[in-house]
Design an enzyme around this catalytic site. Sequence first.
Site, PDB file in Angstrom:
ATOM      1  N   ARG A  29     -17.265 -62.096  17.003  1.00 30.34           N
ATOM      2  CA  ARG A  29     -18.509 -61.326  16.992  1.00 30.34           C
ATOM      3  C   ARG A  29     -18.726 -60.601  18.303  1.00 30.34           C
ATOM      4  O   ARG A  29     -19.293 -59.518  18.345  1.00 30.34           O
ATOM      5  CB  ARG A  29     -19.679 -62.276  16.707  1.00 30.34           C
ATOM      6  CG  ARG A  29     -21.035 -61.643  16.823  1.00 30.34           C
ATOM      7  CD  ARG A  29     -22.112 -62.572  16.309  1.00 30.34           C
ATOM      8  NE  ARG A  29     -21.880 -62.945  14.926  1.00 30.34           N
ATOM      9  CZ  ARG A  29     -22.292 -64.082  14.363  1.00 30.34           C
ATOM     10  NH1 ARG A  29     -22.959 -64.966  15.058  1.00 30.34           N
ATOM     11  NH2 ARG A  29     -22.038 -64.324  13.095  1.00 30.34           N
ATOM     12  N   TYR A  30     -18.317 -61.223  19.394  1.00 30.04           N
ATOM     13  CA  TYR A  30     -18.538 -60.669  20.730  1.00 30.04           C
ATOM     14  C   TYR A  30     -17.219 -60.083  21.242  1.00 30.04           C
ATOM     15  O   TYR A  30     -16.146 -60.497  20.823  1.00 30.04           O
ATOM     16  CB  TYR A  30     -19.019 -61.775  21.670  1.00 30.04           C
ATOM     17  CG  TYR A  30     -20.367 -62.347  21.310  1.00 30.04           C
ATOM     18  CD1 TYR A  30     -21.527 -61.625  21.546  1.00 30.04           C
ATOM     19  CD2 TYR A  30     -20.472 -63.611  20.747  1.00 30.04           C
ATOM     20  CE1 TYR A  30     -22.763 -62.159  21.236  1.00 30.04           C
ATOM     21  CE2 TYR A  30     -21.718 -64.151  20.433  1.00 30.04           C
ATOM     22  CZ  TYR A  30     -22.856 -63.420  20.675  1.00 30.04           C
ATOM     23  OH  TYR A  30     -24.077 -63.950  20.368  1.00 30.04           O
ATOM     24  N   ARG A  58     -14.773 -62.931  23.251  1.00 29.25           N
ATOM     25  CA  ARG A  58     -14.639 -64.340  22.905  1.00 29.25           C
ATOM     26  C   ARG A  58     -14.710 -64.527  21.400  1.00 29.25           C
ATOM     27  O   ARG A  58     -15.306 -63.717  20.698  1.00 29.25           O
ATOM     28  CB  ARG A  58     -15.678 -65.198  23.606  1.00 29.25           C
ATOM     29  CG  ARG A  58     -17.110 -64.760  23.438  1.00 29.25           C
ATOM     30  CD  ARG A  58     -17.855 -65.085  24.733  1.00 29.25           C
ATOM     31  NE  ARG A  58     -19.290 -64.891  24.609  1.00 29.25           N
ATOM     32  CZ  ARG A  58     -19.883 -63.705  24.708  1.00 29.25           C
ATOM     33  NH1 ARG A  58     -19.160 -62.599  24.851  1.00 29.25           N
ATOM     34  NH2 ARG A  58     -21.191 -63.609  24.622  1.00 29.25           N
ATOM     35  N   CYS A  68     -17.600 -83.407  10.188  1.00 30.45           N
ATOM     36  CA  CYS A  68     -18.720 -83.632  11.096  1.00 30.45           C
ATOM     37  C   CYS A  68     -18.942 -85.128  11.267  1.00 30.45           C
ATOM     38  O   CYS A  68     -18.599 -85.908  10.398  1.00 30.45           O
ATOM     39  CB  CYS A  68     -19.980 -83.045  10.476  1.00 30.45           C
ATOM     40  SG  CYS A  68     -20.570 -81.615  11.333  1.00 30.45           S
ATOM     41  N   CYS A 123     -26.362 -83.207  10.110  1.00 34.71           N
ATOM     42  CA  CYS A 123     -27.729 -82.977  10.550  1.00 34.71           C
ATOM     43  C   CYS A 123     -28.444 -82.145   9.490  1.00 34.71           C
ATOM     44  O   CYS A 123     -27.884 -81.192   8.949  1.00 34.71           O
ATOM     45  CB  CYS A 123     -27.737 -82.245  11.883  1.00 34.71           C
ATOM     46  SG  CYS A 123     -26.727 -83.099  13.104  1.00 34.71           S
ATOM     47  N   CYS A 129     -28.680 -78.189   9.704  1.00 36.22           N
ATOM     48  CA  CYS A 129     -27.439 -77.442   9.968  1.00 36.22           C
ATOM     49  C   CYS A 129     -26.989 -76.704   8.719  1.00 36.22           C
ATOM     50  O   CYS A 129     -27.095 -77.216   7.605  1.00 36.22           O
ATOM     51  CB  CYS A 129     -26.359 -78.415  10.429  1.00 36.22           C
ATOM     52  SG  CYS A 129     -24.769 -77.631  10.737  1.00 36.22           S
ATOM     53  N   ARG A 184     -24.154 -76.367   7.865  1.00 37.17           N
ATOM     54  CA  ARG A 184     -22.953 -77.001   7.327  1.00 37.17           C
ATOM     55  C   ARG A 184     -23.246 -78.356   6.689  1.00 37.17           C
ATOM     56  O   ARG A 184     -22.356 -79.090   6.347  1.00 37.17           O
ATOM     57  CB  ARG A 184     -21.924 -77.154   8.440  1.00 37.17           C
ATOM     58  CG  ARG A 184     -21.502 -75.793   8.982  1.00 37.17           C
ATOM     59  CD  ARG A 184     -20.435 -75.875  10.049  1.00 37.17           C
ATOM     60  NE  ARG A 184     -19.968 -74.529  10.372  1.00 37.17           N
ATOM     61  CZ  ARG A 184     -20.491 -73.776  11.333  1.00 37.17           C
ATOM     62  NH1 ARG A 184     -21.479 -74.229  12.058  1.00 37.17           N
ATOM     63  NH2 ARG A 184     -20.018 -72.569  11.549  1.00 37.17           N
ATOM     64  N   ASP A 230     -32.251 -72.182  12.978  1.00 39.45           N
ATOM     65  CA  ASP A 230     -31.783 -71.135  12.072  1.00 39.45           C
ATOM     66  C   ASP A 230     -32.568 -71.177  10.755  1.00 39.45           C
ATOM     67  O   ASP A 230     -33.082 -72.215  10.371  1.00 39.45           O
ATOM     68  CB  ASP A 230     -30.286 -71.326  11.765  1.00 39.45           C
ATOM     69  CG  ASP A 230     -29.417 -71.016  12.978  1.00 39.45           C
ATOM     70  OD1 ASP A 230     -29.843 -70.230  13.841  1.00 39.45           O
ATOM     71  OD2 ASP A 230     -28.307 -71.571  13.046  1.00 39.45           O
ATOM     72  N   ASP A 285     -30.492 -66.999  17.391  1.00 34.54           N
ATOM     73  CA  ASP A 285     -29.230 -66.504  16.853  1.00 34.54           C
ATOM     74  C   ASP A 285     -29.622 -65.626  15.662  1.00 34.54           C
ATOM     75  O   ASP A 285     -29.998 -66.135  14.607  1.00 34.54           O
ATOM     76  CB  ASP A 285     -28.332 -67.682  16.442  1.00 34.54           C
ATOM     77  CG  ASP A 285     -26.856 -67.314  16.491  1.00 34.54           C
ATOM     78  OD1 ASP A 285     -26.542 -66.101  16.632  1.00 34.54           O
ATOM     79  OD2 ASP A 285     -26.015 -68.217  16.383  1.00 34.54           O
ATOM     80  N   LYS A 294     -26.701 -64.117  19.664  1.00 36.42           N
ATOM     81  CA  LYS A 294     -27.787 -64.798  20.375  1.00 36.42           C
ATOM     82  C   LYS A 294     -28.577 -63.799  21.209  1.00 36.42           C
ATOM     83  O   LYS A 294     -28.010 -63.085  22.019  1.00 36.42           O
ATOM     84  CB  LYS A 294     -27.199 -65.874  21.282  1.00 36.42           C
ATOM     85  CG  LYS A 294     -26.429 -66.929  20.505  1.00 36.42           C
ATOM     86  CD  LYS A 294     -25.765 -67.899  21.437  1.00 36.42           C
ATOM     87  CE  LYS A 294     -24.841 -68.831  20.688  1.00 36.42           C
ATOM     88  NZ  LYS A 294     -23.618 -68.154  20.186  1.00 36.42           N
TER      89      LYS A 294
HETATM   90  C1  PLP Z   1     -22.449 -68.646  20.345  1.00 42.64           C
HETATM   91  C2  PLP Z   1     -21.271 -67.904  19.920  1.00 42.64           C
HETATM   92  C3  PLP Z   1     -20.281 -67.559  20.845  1.00 42.64           C
HETATM   93  C4  PLP Z   1     -20.385 -67.925  22.319  1.00 42.64           C
HETATM   94  O1  PLP Z   1     -21.458 -67.287  22.908  1.00 42.64           O
HETATM   95  P1  PLP Z   1     -21.792 -67.543  24.447  1.00 42.64           P
HETATM   96  O2  PLP Z   1     -23.097 -66.884  24.648  1.00 42.64           O
HETATM   97  O3  PLP Z   1     -20.672 -66.955  25.234  1.00 42.64           O
HETATM   98  O4  PLP Z   1     -21.845 -69.043  24.627  1.00 42.64           O
HETATM   99  C5  PLP Z   1     -19.213 -66.847  20.384  1.00 42.64           C
HETATM  100  N1  PLP Z   1     -19.096 -66.476  19.088  1.00 42.64           N
HETATM  101  C6  PLP Z   1     -20.031 -66.796  18.172  1.00 42.64           C
HETATM  102  C7  PLP Z   1     -19.870 -66.337  16.775  1.00 42.64           C
HETATM  103  C8  PLP Z   1     -21.149 -67.523  18.563  1.00 42.64           C
HETATM  104  O5  PLP Z   1     -22.081 -67.844  17.657  1.00 42.64           O
END
Ligand code: PLP
Length: 309
Positions: A47-48, A51, A60, A64, A67, A69, A227, A264, A271
């Site tokens: 998504r980012y 990362r 799990c 919870c 969640c 899941r 969520d 989120d 986030k």
């Molecule tokens: C939370 C999350 C991350 C990591 O986000 P950071 O802000 O770097 O901790 C990466 N990918 C997804 C899909 C996430 O939900």
Amino acid sequence: MVDLIKSPGDPIWLQYVPTVQELDVHDGLVDSLDEDANSPVPNITHRYPDRALFLVSPVCAAYCRFCTRRRKVGDPEKIPLALLESAFRYLEEHHEIRDVIMSGGDPLLLSDRRIDDICRRLRAIPHLEVLRIGSRVPCHLPERVTPELCAILKQYHPLYINTHFNHPDELTPAAVRALGMLADAGIPLGCQTVLLKGVNDDPEVMKLLMQRLLAARVRPYYIYMCDQVAGAEHFRTTVEKGLEIIKALRGWTSGLAVPHFVIDAPGGGGKIPLLPEYVVKLTDKEIILRNYAGKTYRYSQPLEPILVG
Ligand SMILES: *Cc1c(COP(=O)(O)O)cnc(C)c1O
């Protein structure tokens, strides 16, 4: 965890024991964070920019009740390594990814051997600078943190673990011992907490949780708004409650004990941070600020730059 329950309806009970309120499902609630929309190959959410989330284990320790899941109880088995192959290949081919977050389920419920195999495979990818694990094991199953597991994990630095505690009572002596073992293995520890009605939607409870985490060598990282999970409506609080909690932390206790408060965003927005209002007024001459105790201060902007030449 079950032995931490003191009475029905207490903060531990609420997190794990299903209730009839879960059956109350309204229209308009989403049941996921649209991870599939950002999933180029199975088990990867990208998504980012730099990362990726890597789902390595469907299993799990506790399902919870808040969640997404939680209904995956009975997911029969671990994912065969061969099925993770396309994920490993995606990570190898995408040089922009420098941080991979192993998630699930719970990665630390896999066998030592499997954890070792996955980490070794990821460490062989030169552009992955940082490995992370998201795990509730230190909270739910602290005895899973063994010297053998720590010896495996410490081979793969820089490795970070984000754990998940929601109430100060969860920092039992066993949990604190497990966290200490991970910290002694050189692993920086963070905590992701979910704001839950009846569990921790109280500034004093949240402050105690953050202080106990810090004392257990865990740096609070995120507080999430709950969520919009179908059937978890009874756990949700207002956004204002979260802001009130952050306001009660910032300035009133160690800055290290103050996490980021985030939503989120549904629909794959990721986030998004929220801050109480500390800026009273901002002009090109000055900023007027309110401090944690409500007093007002001024800070001047730099003077107009003098043009040279
Ligand atoms: C939370 C999350 C991350 C990591 O986000 P950071 O802000 O770097 O901790 C990466 N990918 C997804 C899909 C996430 O939900």
